[in-house]
Every structure is written in C-alpha cells, then in structure tokens.
Motif scaffolding. Sequence first.
Motif, mmCIF file in Angstrom:
data_model
loop_
_atom_site.group_PDB
_atom_site.id
_atom_site.type_symbol
_atom_site.label_atom_id
_atom_site.label_comp_id
_atom_site.label_asym_id
_atom_site.label_seq_id
_atom_site.Cartn_x
_atom_site.Cartn_y
_atom_site.Cartn_z
ATOM 1 N N THR A 169 -75.012 6.094 -36.970
ATOM 2 C CA THR A 169 -74.520 7.172 -36.101
ATOM 3 C C THR A 169 -75.614 8.191 -35.835
ATOM 4 O O THR A 169 -75.755 8.694 -34.719
ATOM 5 N N ASP A 182 -77.890 6.967 -33.218
ATOM 6 C CA ASP A 182 -77.236 6.883 -31.915
ATOM 7 C C ASP A 182 -77.113 8.240 -31.231
ATOM 8 O O ASP A 182 -77.342 8.357 -30.031
ATOM 9 N N VAL A 183 -76.746 9.284 -31.973
ATOM 10 C CA VAL A 183 -76.488 10.591 -31.353
ATOM 11 C C VAL A 183 -77.608 11.606 -31.587
ATOM 12 O O VAL A 183 -77.471 12.768 -31.216
ATOM 13 N N SER A 208 -66.578 17.437 -33.562
ATOM 14 C CA SER A 208 -67.885 17.635 -32.936
ATOM 15 C C SER A 208 -68.809 18.444 -33.841
ATOM 16 O O SER A 208 -68.368 19.311 -34.591
ATOM 17 N N HIS A 263 -82.177 17.707 -28.105
ATOM 18 C CA HIS A 263 -81.103 18.130 -27.207
ATOM 19 C C HIS A 263 -81.518 19.394 -26.464
ATOM 20 O O HIS A 263 -81.953 20.364 -27.082
ATOM 21 N N ILE A 275 -72.014 18.561 -30.100
ATOM 22 C CA ILE A 275 -72.312 17.150 -29.874
ATOM 23 C C ILE A 275 -71.103 16.358 -30.312
ATOM 24 O O ILE A 275 -70.670 16.460 -31.471
ATOM 25 N N ASN A 276 -70.552 15.566 -29.414
ATOM 26 C CA ASN A 276 -69.359 14.780 -29.723
ATOM 27 C C ASN A 276 -69.768 13.519 -30.482
ATOM 28 O O ASN A 276 -70.545 12.714 -29.977
ATOM 29 N N ILE A 277 -69.241 13.352 -31.702
ATOM 30 C CA ILE A 277 -69.600 12.183 -32.508
ATOM 31 C C ILE A 277 -68.399 11.316 -32.851
ATOM 32 O O ILE A 277 -68.537 10.339 -33.579
ATOM 33 N N PRO A 317 -68.753 7.313 -31.688
ATOM 34 C CA PRO A 317 -69.752 6.503 -32.394
ATOM 35 C C PRO A 317 -69.509 6.402 -33.892
ATOM 36 O O PRO A 317 -69.674 5.324 -34.478
#
Length: 191
Positions: free
Chosen positions: A50, A53-54, A85, A106, A155-157, A160
């Motif tokens: 994860t 990925d993010v 998030s 970001h 950040i939406n996690i 994932p």
Amino acid sequence: MKLSTTEIDQAVISAINNLDRVSNTAVPRASAMAVNRVGKRAISLSVRDTSKDVNVPVKVLRRRAKLFNATFRAPVAIIRVSRGSVSLSSVGNIRKTRDGVRVGRHAVKGGFVADGSAMKGQYLGRGKYAGTSLMSTQILKRTGKGRYPVEVQKINISKPITQYFKQRTSELMKTDMPKELKAALAQQLRL
C-alpha cells in the motif's frame, strides 16, 4: 531390578495421560502460533504494498493495522485496519512552493499551511484569539468564496489497503500457513 505389575500399570497410565495432554493442548497452541506468524507477515507485506502504491511512508500506515493474537483457546487472529484517509501533513516535510504546497511526492496547487498546534485561530484583537478545531499543522485548500470554504487535504487509502490486505492474507494462508503449522507443531512436540 524387577518392576512390579502395579509400577508398570502406573507408567502406562502416566504415558497415556501425557499423550492425552499433548493432543489436547499442543495442536491448538501450534495452530495459534502459526496463525499469529502468518498474520504479522500479512500486515507487513500489505502495508509495504500500500505504501508503494499511494506514496505514503510505511511508518504512517503501519500504526493503522493491529493484530489481535490468536490463543490456544480461540485460535483465530483478527487484523483490524483503520482505512480512513491519511492527512497530507502527516506524510512528510511540508514545503511551500510558488503554486501551493508540496509534501513528499504530493503537490497541492493552491494549498496553504495552517498551524493549529498553538490552538489559536483568528486574531480577534486586544491579544485574544478565536478557538480552532485543528490540533496540529494541516494543509488546507480553498473550495469556494463562502465563510469557511477550506478543506483539509487528505490521501484516500481505503481501496488500496483493503485490496492488498485481502490479497495478501489469502495468498499467505495458501502458501505459508502449512509450513508455519508444521514448524509450530514440531516446536510444541519438542516441549
């Protein structure tokens, strides 16, 4: 040295009792050990996937997953994951840029930093400040021209992290669980 029949009977009875005790506790303890090991490995691998990925550091995500260990009475481990998030300010160092704010990889165009760590809001004059609901430094962005048109950047996690936890746990239960169970049984029978 001759053994009497009563001594032999007592030895046989104690051996049977030992075998009964091994079968009653060794297998559940071994299965609990194996489940806990596989659970820890699932957390580690899922959090790492994860994170890649993010683009969020592993240490930020690791504290969102907790393993409730299995015991020999209840050989079921529970992994509880906070899927909410992640606040952008907790990801890394905040750098102000010409266009807004940058945190790690970001970028927030039009974003600004609000320092709520002093628990001071708007200056009211005469040395007084309004209260604030911010408890720490946050990155905000304007969403309109209303009175309080600001939004905390996150950040939406949820998707994932859910996907990786489901994938990794099923994968590890198929591949690693038999090996871990075999090793744990051997360990319990040695004791």
